[in-house]
Write a protein that holds these residues in place. Sequence first.
Motif, PDB file in Angstrom:
ATOM      1  N   THR A   1      -0.631  -7.973   5.793  1.00 41.60           N
ATOM      2  CA  THR A   1      -1.657  -8.795   5.148  1.00 41.60           C
ATOM      3  C   THR A   1      -2.542  -9.425   6.197  1.00 41.60           C
TER       4      THR A   1
ATOM      5  N   ASN B   1      -1.230 -19.706   1.400  1.00 41.20           N
ATOM      6  CA  ASN B   1      -0.600 -18.459   1.826  1.00 41.20           C
ATOM      7  C   ASN B   1       0.303 -17.903   0.751  1.00 41.20           C
TER       8      ASN B   1
ATOM      9  N   SER C   1      -0.439 -14.379  -0.940  1.00 39.65           N
ATOM     10  CA  SER C   1       0.458 -13.239  -0.769  1.00 39.65           C
ATOM     11  C   SER C   1       0.943 -12.736  -2.099  1.00 39.65           C
TER      12      SER C   1
END
Lengths: 445, 104
Positions: free
Chosen positions: A110, A386, A390
């Motif tokens: 990522t 985050n 994700s």
Amino acid sequence: KRFYSLKVAPKVSSSATAEKVKLPPASQDCEITKLPNGLVIASLENFSPASRIGVFIKTGSRYETTSNLGTAHLLRLASNLTTKGASSFRITRGIEAVGGSLSVHATRETMAYSVECLRDYVDTVMEYLLNVTTAPEFRPWEVSALQSQLKVDKAIARQNPQVGVLEKLHAAAYKNALANPLYCPDYRVGKITSEQLHHFVQSNFTSSRMALVGIGIKHSTLKQVAEQFLNIRSGSGVPGAKAVYRGGEIRKQTGDSLVHAAIVAEGAVVGSPEANAFSVLQYVLGAGPLVKRGSSVTSKLVQGVAKTTSQPFDVSAFNVNYSDSGLFGIYAISQAPNAREVIKAALNQVKAVAQGGVTDADVTTAKNQLKANYLMSVETSKGLLNEIGSESLVSGTHTSPSAAAQKIDSVATADVVNAAKKFVSGKKSMAASGDLGNTPFLDEL
Amino acid sequence: SGGSRLLERIRKWYYNAAGFNKYGLMRDDVLHEDDDVKEALKRLPEHLYNERVFRIKRALDLSLKHQILPKDQWTKYEEDHRYLEPYLKEVIHERHEREAWNKK
């Protein structure tokens, strides 16, 4: 209306019978939309004075091939180069002028470009963020000037022996994709061209692999921005190769008196039910000190190894999950003469768990530690961004903290034992660095 | 129109009178190298830079021998293209931007 907590405080019902502290009710705040071109938009309006917006892209070092290794690393450093809408100078000064910051965080799978700023200036920094992610120019002279930065980045990373060991671990454990190093190999520094960067961006930064996430911003604003600006490249780009686990070992003999060694077997895929079992097993075995300078009483690994040596050491369970594979095992740091005893004692502890030597109390302790760690990580806006990002990339949904906590609770002791069995019986990979005279090879374990 | 045709002819006359085309040079080869031009030269793609160096070398050699090229090899006004101009414009634009920001 501005509140200063990260999540809007839930309405507390004034009932006298509520004694235990309950986790807040399932958060309705996070809104997620998936556009027809595959882009996922997620936002959490928490009325905080600072906003944080991130563009998450499913790309990283695993999507490189042997001919363009290091491109992802240079791309990570290239976020401030000139774009079609703004020169490099203007991006830097413009973001500084409003007190914001732009940063790039990249893992093997990522890449996350995130900006944070005061709420009133969101439009300005959003413009720069979109420029950087969708229309970089990678002017040849700027790219060549940036290559020296690769060396600095590597030097800073190499100060930490863990980084080197983990890179080698991935190179030993996988044949391709995940074996690619996060940091540019030495022979490629100075040779990465602007065309390679362009090609990487064109084939990987496509709408269906991106997610636009915002905290402290309205969903409708984000959606509008995404529809107008973020649908330039459609399609799914170049698919990454499937990671093939091979199980090997790489040893780096240096003069260090401390030996860093990692021994792993294939673990769980992100989001699978096994992943939770492995996470709980990680905390059963011990995942790092919880009390500074304490004696890690709840860590089985540390207690087991402490019986065999009086020299300083550290050992913890290592667990990573990727989209099509994972690694689970132990990471041990020991004095060079003791490495053999430390590693063998640590592995024996895992074998003991695999043979059922774990009580329900241990598992509950581990679950609490895992839950606490997870919940504390999403307390900061950076951690929360985050996490939402994700998850949006992987599944396009958002699991509220209480749902995540429930999933952790649903792991049974038998699952933990099975996870340990999988490690014990799985093909192992090993990476070690330091003075390896007394460090065992894989076939000696 | 008549006015611009005349201007064109004056331009062409001045170009030939300046004389650097007799050494096989182009206008951008003979620009005075101030800081902006130096920065723009750093950004030239390799093939353009190599051609420039060749032309300057050839011109220095001819000047040393007190010769000029035969007339059919002189650079023609129509063929002279300003290869450095886009890079130079960019450099000057960036400098103006920097100065404007610093004044604020």
